[in-house]
Design a protein around this motif. Structure first.
Motif, PDB file in Angstrom:
ATOM      1  N   ALA A 151       8.987   7.102  11.324  1.00  0.00           N
ATOM      2  CA  ALA A 151      10.240   6.487  10.865  1.00  0.00           C
ATOM      3  C   ALA A 151      10.180   6.170   9.383  1.00  0.00           C
ATOM      4  O   ALA A 151      11.149   6.377   8.645  1.00  0.00           O
ATOM      5  CB  ALA A 151      10.530   5.220  11.660  1.00  0.00           C
ATOM      6  N   GLY A 152       9.039   5.642   8.933  1.00  0.00           N
ATOM      7  CA  GLY A 152       8.949   5.256   7.538  1.00  0.00           C
ATOM      8  C   GLY A 152       7.572   4.750   7.176  1.00  0.00           C
ATOM      9  O   GLY A 152       6.642   4.745   7.995  1.00  0.00           O
ATOM     10  N   TYR A 153       7.468   4.299   5.921  1.00  0.00           N
ATOM     11  CA  TYR A 153       6.188   3.888   5.358  1.00  0.00           C
ATOM     12  C   TYR A 153       6.317   2.498   4.743  1.00  0.00           C
ATOM     13  O   TYR A 153       7.390   2.074   4.318  1.00  0.00           O
ATOM     14  CB  TYR A 153       5.748   4.894   4.290  1.00  0.00           C
ATOM     15  CG  TYR A 153       5.585   6.298   4.834  1.00  0.00           C
ATOM     16  CD1 TYR A 153       4.415   6.682   5.481  1.00  0.00           C
ATOM     17  CD2 TYR A 153       6.615   7.229   4.713  1.00  0.00           C
ATOM     18  CE1 TYR A 153       4.273   7.967   5.982  1.00  0.00           C
ATOM     19  CE2 TYR A 153       6.478   8.516   5.224  1.00  0.00           C
ATOM     20  CZ  TYR A 153       5.302   8.873   5.854  1.00  0.00           C
ATOM     21  OH  TYR A 153       5.165  10.146   6.367  1.00  0.00           O
ATOM     22  N   VAL A 154       5.166   1.812   4.675  1.00  0.00           N
ATOM     23  CA  VAL A 154       5.180   0.421   4.246  1.00  0.00           C
ATOM     24  C   VAL A 154       3.832   0.069   3.625  1.00  0.00           C
ATOM     25  O   VAL A 154       2.810   0.676   3.939  1.00  0.00           O
ATOM     26  CB  VAL A 154       5.490  -0.489   5.469  1.00  0.00           C
ATOM     27  CG1 VAL A 154       4.384  -0.423   6.498  1.00  0.00           C
ATOM     28  CG2 VAL A 154       5.788  -1.905   5.064  1.00  0.00           C
ATOM     29  N   VAL A 155       3.834  -0.906   2.719  1.00  0.00           N
ATOM     30  CA  VAL A 155       2.594  -1.443   2.173  1.00  0.00           C
ATOM     31  C   VAL A 155       1.940  -2.321   3.240  1.00  0.00           C
ATOM     32  O   VAL A 155       2.571  -3.234   3.776  1.00  0.00           O
ATOM     33  CB  VAL A 155       2.855  -2.282   0.905  1.00  0.00           C
ATOM     34  CG1 VAL A 155       1.545  -2.878   0.389  1.00  0.00           C
ATOM     35  CG2 VAL A 155       3.529  -1.449  -0.170  1.00  0.00           C
ATOM     36  N   SER A 156       0.683  -2.058   3.551  1.00  0.00           N
ATOM     37  CA  SER A 156      -0.031  -2.826   4.567  1.00  0.00           C
ATOM     38  C   SER A 156      -1.345  -3.345   3.982  1.00  0.00           C
ATOM     39  O   SER A 156      -2.067  -2.617   3.306  1.00  0.00           O
ATOM     40  CB  SER A 156      -0.317  -1.946   5.794  1.00  0.00           C
ATOM     41  OG  SER A 156      -0.858  -2.704   6.853  1.00  0.00           O
ATOM     42  N   HIS A 157      -1.633  -4.617   4.249  1.00  0.00           N
ATOM     43  CA  HIS A 157      -2.880  -5.223   3.787  1.00  0.00           C
ATOM     44  C   HIS A 157      -3.745  -5.495   5.009  1.00  0.00           C
ATOM     45  O   HIS A 157      -3.497  -6.430   5.777  1.00  0.00           O
ATOM     46  CB  HIS A 157      -2.591  -6.531   3.031  1.00  0.00           C
ATOM     47  CG  HIS A 157      -3.795  -7.116   2.360  1.00  0.00           C
ATOM     48  ND1 HIS A 157      -3.741  -8.299   1.659  1.00  0.00           N
ATOM     49  CD2 HIS A 157      -5.080  -6.670   2.259  1.00  0.00           C
ATOM     50  CE1 HIS A 157      -4.949  -8.575   1.177  1.00  0.00           C
ATOM     51  NE2 HIS A 157      -5.765  -7.596   1.525  1.00  0.00           N
TER      52      HIS A 157
END
Length: 283
Positions: A151-157
């Motif tokens: 679906a999409g991409y995101v910044v992950s910590h």
């Protein structure tokens, strides 16, 4: 056009950002969750804003930024997925992806505080490209098909406690699943708006000092390969989050670099996906 969830924890409002305006998505969905994503929600929301059917979200600029997706059914993580990170930790390049799970309740907003566990001495940072699943994926036939399920991409910590992870026996999960150990966001960027997930720069700073500066081009296993591979062992469902590994520069790989302590500030960003900032506090 990006997607966000704004408001107090547990009461976030689904929103769409476009051309400097924040739109309220509650006329389309109660949340940015698996049901919304699997029903072509991102496409329908884009069409709705282009037709002028969405209302502005009043006071959006004053609202807390939550994680851009509702709590997922699972978080699946890939370890040692960058050549330089494997080298800095003294690990061999894996022949297959190293897979572990992370408690979904670790997800918090991109500007929320991160809690240092009470007995922690080795809380570490890891910037990662997060992949949000949009369509149920099981037994995919090849990596060539895999990105169609994103679906999409995101910044992950992917915050990690290394003593818990590596020195206390058993699986990695207990070093990865401490409370608040997965800040996420600020926004979910649709997969259609990311030209190449293998050409994204990732950067992280601790107290203003750059610690990580890498690119997804250096991944050992590409995003497409990871999604295909995981689908051979488990069902990936809409709304699930896949953390795809971290580049070099973590404290574990630099013996003279201190681990995180209360008061430290971590900032991180990925090209085109936004920037986040978290303050460490003692649990």
């Amino acid at each position: 056009m990006t997607f966000a969830r704004l408001g107090a924890p547990g009461a976030e409002i689904p929103a769409l950002r476009h051309d400097g305006v924040v739109y309220d998505l509650r006329s389309l969905t109660a949340d940015i969750d698996g049901a919304f994503l699997s029903a072509d929600g991102l496409v329908r929301a884009r069409a709705a804003v282009e037709r002028g059917e969405l209302a502005h979200l009043p006071g959006a600029e004053g609202l807390r930024v939550g994680a851009p997706i509702a709590p997922p059914g699972k978080i699946v993580c890939v370890g040692l997925n960058y050549h330089d990170h494997a080298a800095e930790t003294g690990a061999s390049v894996p022949a297959e992806p190293v897979v572990f799970m992370k408690d979904p309740s670790t997800i918090v907003g991109p500007f929320d505080d991160v809690l240092i566990p009470r007995t922690s001495t080795k809380t570490d940072w890891e910037i990662e490209l997060g992949v949000v699943i949009g369509t149920t994926a099981r037994y995919l036939s090849s990596p060539d098909d895999a990105l169609a399920y994103v679906a999409g991409y995101v910044v992950s910590h992917d915050v990690s406690e290394r003593e818990f992870q590596l020195e206390r026996g058993g699986q990695w999960d207990k070093g990865k699943s401490c409370e608040t150990f997965n800040p996420l966001g600020p926004d979910l960027v649709p997969a259609t708006d990311v030209a190449d997930p293998q050409a994204l720069g990732l950067r992280l700073w601790v107290n203003g000092v750059e610690r990580q500066n890498g690119s997804t081009a250096s991944q050992i296993f590409s995003v497409a390969h990871v999604i295909w591979y995981l689908s051979q062992f488990m069902v990936l469902r809409p709304g699930d989050l896949v953390n795809t590994g971290t580049p070099a520069g973590v404290a574990l790989g630099m013996p003279d670099t201190p681990y995180l302590r209360a008061g430290d500030v971590v900032e991180l960003e990925i090209d085109g996906l936004g920037r986040a900032r978290q303050t460490m506090v003692q649990a």
